[in-house]
Design an enzyme around this catalytic site. Structure first.
Site, PDB file in Angstrom:
ATOM      1  N   GLU A  93       0.818  -1.211   0.000  1.00 50.30           N
ATOM      2  CA  GLU A  93       0.000   0.000   0.000  1.00 50.30           C
ATOM      3  C   GLU A  93       0.853   1.264   0.000  1.00 50.30           C
ATOM      4  O   GLU A  93       0.507   2.268   0.627  1.00 50.30           O
ATOM      5  CB  GLU A  93      -0.943  -0.016   1.208  1.00 50.30           C
ATOM      6  N   CYS A  94       1.957   1.239  -0.712  1.00 44.18           N
ATOM      7  CA  CYS A  94       2.915   2.343  -0.749  1.00 44.18           C
ATOM      8  C   CYS A  94       2.858   3.019  -2.123  1.00 44.18           C
ATOM      9  O   CYS A  94       2.485   2.397  -3.118  1.00 44.18           O
ATOM     10  CB  CYS A  94       4.326   1.768  -0.502  1.00 44.18           C
ATOM     11  N   GLY A  95       3.254   4.272  -2.163  1.00 46.23           N
ATOM     12  CA  GLY A  95       3.335   4.958  -3.451  1.00 46.23           C
ATOM     13  C   GLY A  95       4.336   4.322  -4.404  1.00 46.23           C
ATOM     14  O   GLY A  95       4.230   4.467  -5.616  1.00 46.23           O
ATOM     15  N   TYR A  96       5.303   3.587  -3.844  1.00 45.55           N
ATOM     16  CA  TYR A  96       6.309   2.902  -4.666  1.00 45.55           C
ATOM     17  C   TYR A  96       5.894   1.483  -5.059  1.00 45.55           C
ATOM     18  O   TYR A  96       6.633   0.801  -5.772  1.00 45.55           O
ATOM     19  CB  TYR A  96       7.648   2.850  -3.925  1.00 45.55           C
ATOM     20  N   THR A  97       4.735   1.030  -4.614  1.00 38.39           N
ATOM     21  CA  THR A  97       4.292  -0.338  -4.888  1.00 38.39           C
ATOM     22  C   THR A  97       4.334  -0.705  -6.378  1.00 38.39           C
ATOM     23  O   THR A  97       4.690  -1.836  -6.711  1.00 38.39           O
ATOM     24  CB  THR A  97       2.894  -0.598  -4.285  1.00 38.39           C
TER      25      THR A  97
END
Length: 158
Positions: free
Chosen positions: A34-38
């Protein structure tokens, strides 16, 4: 201690050691769903697919240490990775990667990398040479297809 002696659990729950990767170049990445980098999962899978036959692999290491962005169980993480990004590279069981309780793998990585110190966010990358040495460390914003990362991987493979 050598990196090859460090035990960890796979996402399937099997006990193993880093010795499974002896003789390979490995990109170890602390991942979160659930990360912006996912979306980097896609690029990591591409790297793994393109370079596996040259002795390279990615090892995804789920961690919930940053913003509680990996809240699910190992099963949830596995389902997410396979259904959303068709991940086929090895994955570890979810572990802590920073602080006093960090897993021994991350104690080794953060203490032996060219730049030492705590992991700062999800999708930080550690490049391990075929001899087990930590030869590179790349921040979260270094994408899997970044020229600097690819050059470092190519250097350890050649």
């Amino acid at each position: 201690m050598s990196i090859y002696e460090i035990p960890f659990k796979t996402i399937d729950g099997d006990e193993t050691t880093f010795a499974d990767f002896k003789g390979k170049a490995v990109l170890i990445v602390n991942v979160a769903s659930e990360c912006g980098y996912t979306p980097q999962y896609a690029g990591l899978q591409t790297l793994h697919s393109e370079l596996a036959d040259k002795g390279f692999t990615v090892l995804g290491v789920p961690s919930n240490d940053f913003g509680a962005q990996e809240p699910g169980s190992d099963g949830d993480i596995q389902t997410f990775c396979s259904s959303k990004y068709a991940v086929s590279f090895p994955m570890a069981s979810k572990i802590p990667v920073k602080g006093d309780g960090k897993h021994p793998l991350y104690a080794f990585l953060t203490g032996n990398a060219p730049t030492t110190g705590e992991v700062e966010w999800n999708f930080e990358k550690f490049l391990i040479g075929k001899d087990g040495a930590v030869v590179g460390r790349f921040k979260s914003d270094v994408a899997p297809d970044a020229a600097e990362l690819r050059a470092a991987i190519d250097a350890v493979l050649n």
